[in-house]
Design a protein around this motif. Structure first.
Motif, short mmCIF file in Angstrom:
data_model
loop_
_atom_site.label_atom_id
_atom_site.label_comp_id
_atom_site.label_asym_id
_atom_site.label_seq_id
_atom_site.Cartn_x
_atom_site.Cartn_y
_atom_site.Cartn_z
N GLU A 125 53.48 59.77 32.28
CA GLU A 125 54.30 59.96 31.63
C GLU A 125 54.12 60.75 30.45
N ALA A 126 52.82 61.22 30.33
CA ALA A 126 52.49 62.25 29.63
C ALA A 126 53.72 63.93 29.74
N ILE A 127 53.67 64.09 31.04
CA ILE A 127 54.92 65.40 31.52
C ILE A 127 55.52 65.37 30.90
N GLY A 128 56.33 66.15 30.29
CA GLY A 128 57.16 66.50 29.07
C GLY A 128 58.30 65.69 30.07
N ARG A 129 60.04 65.29 29.54
CA ARG A 129 61.06 65.24 30.12
C ARG A 129 62.16 66.43 31.05
N GLY A 130 61.11 67.75 30.21
CA GLY A 130 61.68 68.65 30.19
C GLY A 130 61.50 69.18 31.43
N GLN A 131 60.33 68.78 32.19
CA GLN A 131 60.28 68.67 33.37
C GLN A 131 60.58 67.99 34.65
N TRP A 132 61.07 67.39 34.11
CA TRP A 132 61.93 66.03 35.49
C TRP A 132 63.31 66.73 35.59
N GLY A 133 63.82 67.51 34.30
CA GLY A 133 65.17 67.57 34.58
C GLY A 133 65.57 69.62 35.35
N ALA A 134 63.99 69.89 35.16
CA ALA A 134 63.77 71.43 35.59
C ALA A 134 64.17 71.35 37.10
N GLY A 135 63.71 70.15 37.41
CA GLY A 135 63.18 69.76 38.33
C GLY A 135 64.99 69.47 39.23
N LEU A 136 65.32 68.74 39.04
CA LEU A 136 66.38 68.04 39.19
C LEU A 136 67.73 69.35 38.93
N SER A 137 67.71 70.49 38.03
CA SER A 137 68.55 70.90 38.21
C SER A 137 68.30 71.86 39.12
N LEU A 138 67.45 71.70 39.97
CA LEU A 138 67.09 72.85 40.90
C LEU A 138 67.03 71.74 42.75
N GLY A 139 67.99 70.91 42.79
CA GLY A 139 68.25 70.29 43.73
C GLY A 139 67.45 69.53 43.94
N LEU A 140 66.28 69.63 43.95
CA LEU A 140 65.28 68.32 44.32
C LEU A 140 65.71 66.75 43.74
#
Length: 233
Positions: A125-140
């Motif tokens: 949960e300490a990892i920013g939401r931007g990291q999640w968004g970056a992964g999802l934007s790459l199609g993961l």
């Protein structure tokens, strides 16, 4: 003066038993058994903690609710009590004779997994939401993003908590004496009862053993942190 001349001989005559028990007869004990239990319980606790912490983040509402309740209950139970429960209940549940060593490993693994699961949850949960968004934007997928992007970063945050919990686990192996497991403290007590002369020296040696093991693990953890921090392989 007398103590200084007798102490080396006293340690030499009991050192093998204190360090590894009756290993020559196939029964490890002493410091060796404490370390073996620590490694086994630490591996199981880390795996369960990683799985539990991930489920606390990624699972559905009902699963998260059950896991949170379980973690709270386990953290509220004294380690000594859980060892007793495992020692007496596991043979009844499985209908077989379970060695005391395995029941202690099970108890330590369960209770440490509860603590580690919360560390894993906090790290993720300490990892920013931007990291999640970056992964999802790459199609993961969400799980792929967790595995390849979020979890590697979270592990760096979790490492100090894991090291602290492993150190606590090592010290908690001393509680295995209550069910007759011949770990470090148990064999030291046997030596003290037999000699009845050097209790201070015997248990000072036990304290030194735990200090060296736990201190070594802490130094190793700091080295891992530095390697990760500077991107060393």
């Amino acid at each position: 003066m007398e103590t200084s001349t007798v102490m080396p001989d006293f340690l030499a005559s009991n050192l093998d038993y204190l360090l590894w028990g009756n290993l020559a007869h196939g029964a490890p004990g002493g410091l060796l058994l404490s370390l073996l239990m620590s490694v086994a319980a630490g591996i199981v606790a880390s795996a369960l903690g990683l799985a539990g912490g991930t489920a606390l983040v990624m699972g559905g509402p009902r699963l998260r609710s059950v896991l949170k309740t379980l973690v709270v209950l386990l953290r509220a139970i004294p380690v000594l009590m859980l060892i007793f429960w495992c020692y007496f209940l596991l043979p009844i549940l499985f209908g077989i004779d379970i060695p005391g060593v395995l029941t202690v490993i099970a108890a330590l693994a369960i209770i440490n997994a509860a603590y580690l699961s919360q560390s894993v949850q906090s790290g993720i949960e300490a990892i920013g939401r931007g990291q999640w968004g970056a992964g999802l934007s790459l199609g993961l997928t969400r799980w792929q993003t967790l595995r390849h992007i979020v979890l590697p970063q979270a592990l760096r945050i979790m490492l100090p908590s894991f090291i602290n919990q492993w150190i606590t686990l090592i010290k908690d192996t001393s509680l295995a004496y209550v069910v007759g497991v011949a770990e470090f403290t148990f064999v030291a007590t046997q030596v003290n009862n037999r000699e009845q002369v050097y209790p201070l020296q015997i248990f000072a040696f036990v304290g030194l053993g735990y200090l060296l093991v736990c201190g070594g693990l802490e130094l190793l953890g700091r080295r891992w942190e530095r390697r990760w921090r500077y991107g060393a392989a």
